[in-house]
Design a protein around this motif. Sequence first.
Motif, PDB file in Angstrom:
ATOM      1  N   ALA A  49      87.340  68.702  26.641  1.00 39.05           N
ATOM      2  CA  ALA A  49      89.074  68.998  26.861  1.00 39.05           C
ATOM      3  C   ALA A  49      88.599  70.495  28.161  1.00 39.05           C
ATOM      4  CB  ALA A  49      90.048  69.957  26.133  1.00 39.05           C
ATOM      5  N   THR A  50      87.561  71.018  27.550  1.00 42.21           N
ATOM      6  CA  THR A  50      87.119  71.940  28.610  1.00 42.21           C
ATOM      7  C   THR A  50      87.461  70.862  30.092  1.00 42.21           C
ATOM      8  OG1 THR A  50      86.461  72.671  26.948  1.00 42.21           O
ATOM      9  CG2 THR A  50      85.953  73.921  29.170  1.00 42.21           C
ATOM     10  N   VAL A  51      86.602  70.210  30.182  1.00 39.97           N
ATOM     11  CA  VAL A  51      86.060  69.790  31.414  1.00 39.97           C
ATOM     12  C   VAL A  51      86.991  69.056  31.939  1.00 39.97           C
ATOM     13  CG1 VAL A  51      85.072  68.044  32.065  1.00 39.97           C
ATOM     14  CG2 VAL A  51      83.812  69.289  30.816  1.00 39.97           C
ATOM     15  N   ALA A  52      87.815  68.280  31.196  1.00 41.74           N
ATOM     16  CA  ALA A  52      89.184  67.818  31.841  1.00 41.74           C
ATOM     17  C   ALA A  52      90.273  68.498  32.066  1.00 41.74           C
ATOM     18  CB  ALA A  52      90.577  66.881  30.623  1.00 41.74           C
ATOM     19  N   MET A  53      90.448  69.645  31.857  1.00 44.56           N
ATOM     20  CA  MET A  53      91.217  70.507  32.332  1.00 44.56           C
ATOM     21  C   MET A  53      91.026  71.917  33.889  1.00 44.56           C
ATOM     22  SD  MET A  53      93.701  71.316  30.512  1.00 44.56           S
ATOM     23  CE  MET A  53      94.108  69.692  29.831  1.00 44.56           C
ATOM     24  N   LEU A  54      89.368  71.742  33.175  1.00 39.56           N
ATOM     25  CA  LEU A  54      89.187  72.341  34.312  1.00 39.56           C
ATOM     26  C   LEU A  54      89.219  71.239  36.246  1.00 39.56           C
ATOM     27  CD1 LEU A  54      86.825  74.030  36.014  1.00 39.56           C
ATOM     28  CD2 LEU A  54      84.967  73.327  35.331  1.00 39.56           C
ATOM     29  N   VAL A  55      88.413  69.506  35.549  1.00 39.36           N
ATOM     30  CA  VAL A  55      88.809  69.643  36.651  1.00 39.36           C
ATOM     31  C   VAL A  55      90.291  69.162  37.413  1.00 39.36           C
ATOM     32  CG1 VAL A  55      88.991  66.781  37.012  1.00 39.36           C
ATOM     33  CG2 VAL A  55      86.790  67.856  35.813  1.00 39.36           C
ATOM     34  N   ARG A  56      91.473  69.034  35.898  1.00 40.80           N
ATOM     35  CA  ARG A  56      92.815  68.367  36.519  1.00 40.80           C
ATOM     36  C   ARG A  56      92.975  70.002  36.919  1.00 40.80           C
ATOM     37  NH1 ARG A  56      97.899  67.751  31.998  1.00 40.80           N
ATOM     38  NH2 ARG A  56      98.864  67.668  33.723  1.00 40.80           N
ATOM     39  N   GLY A  57      92.844  71.229  37.244  1.00 37.99           N
ATOM     40  CA  GLY A  57      93.162  72.520  37.427  1.00 37.99           C
ATOM     41  C   GLY A  57      92.793  72.467  38.539  1.00 37.99           C
ATOM     42  N   LEU A  58      91.503  71.683  39.069  1.00 35.19           N
ATOM     43  CA  LEU A  58      90.862  72.017  40.377  1.00 35.19           C
ATOM     44  C   LEU A  58      91.680  71.558  41.327  1.00 35.19           C
ATOM     45  CD1 LEU A  58      87.235  72.238  40.415  1.00 35.19           C
ATOM     46  CD2 LEU A  58      88.594  74.688  40.660  1.00 35.19           C
ATOM     47  N   ALA A  59      92.056  69.913  40.760  1.00 30.94           N
ATOM     48  CA  ALA A  59      92.558  69.141  41.919  1.00 30.94           C
ATOM     49  C   ALA A  59      94.748  69.176  41.845  1.00 30.94           C
ATOM     50  CB  ALA A  59      92.957  68.060  40.855  1.00 30.94           C
TER      51      ALA A  59
END
Length: 77
Positions: free
Chosen positions: A15-25
């Motif tokens: 979930a941490t990685v998913a939110m990081l990638v989504r926020g950066l995108a």
Amino acid sequence: MNTFLFILLIAAMLATVAMLVRGLAVFLLNASNEVKGEGGGPTASALKSNKMMQYRIFFQAIAIVIVVLILFLAGKN
């Protein structure tokens, strides 16, 4: 109990990685409008990117708590 905590830890890390990638995108897709100076305040995309990063911090904190719990339980044995 340890297996359950490891599964929770993996879920929190994903979930941490998913939110990081989504926020950066979201940030990268809409950064060009902000660089051009369009708008007079925070845009909806900037607010969304900020919210994704807040979720990342939340999930990261959960993962840290789970790691501490796992280490605490391992120390008791």
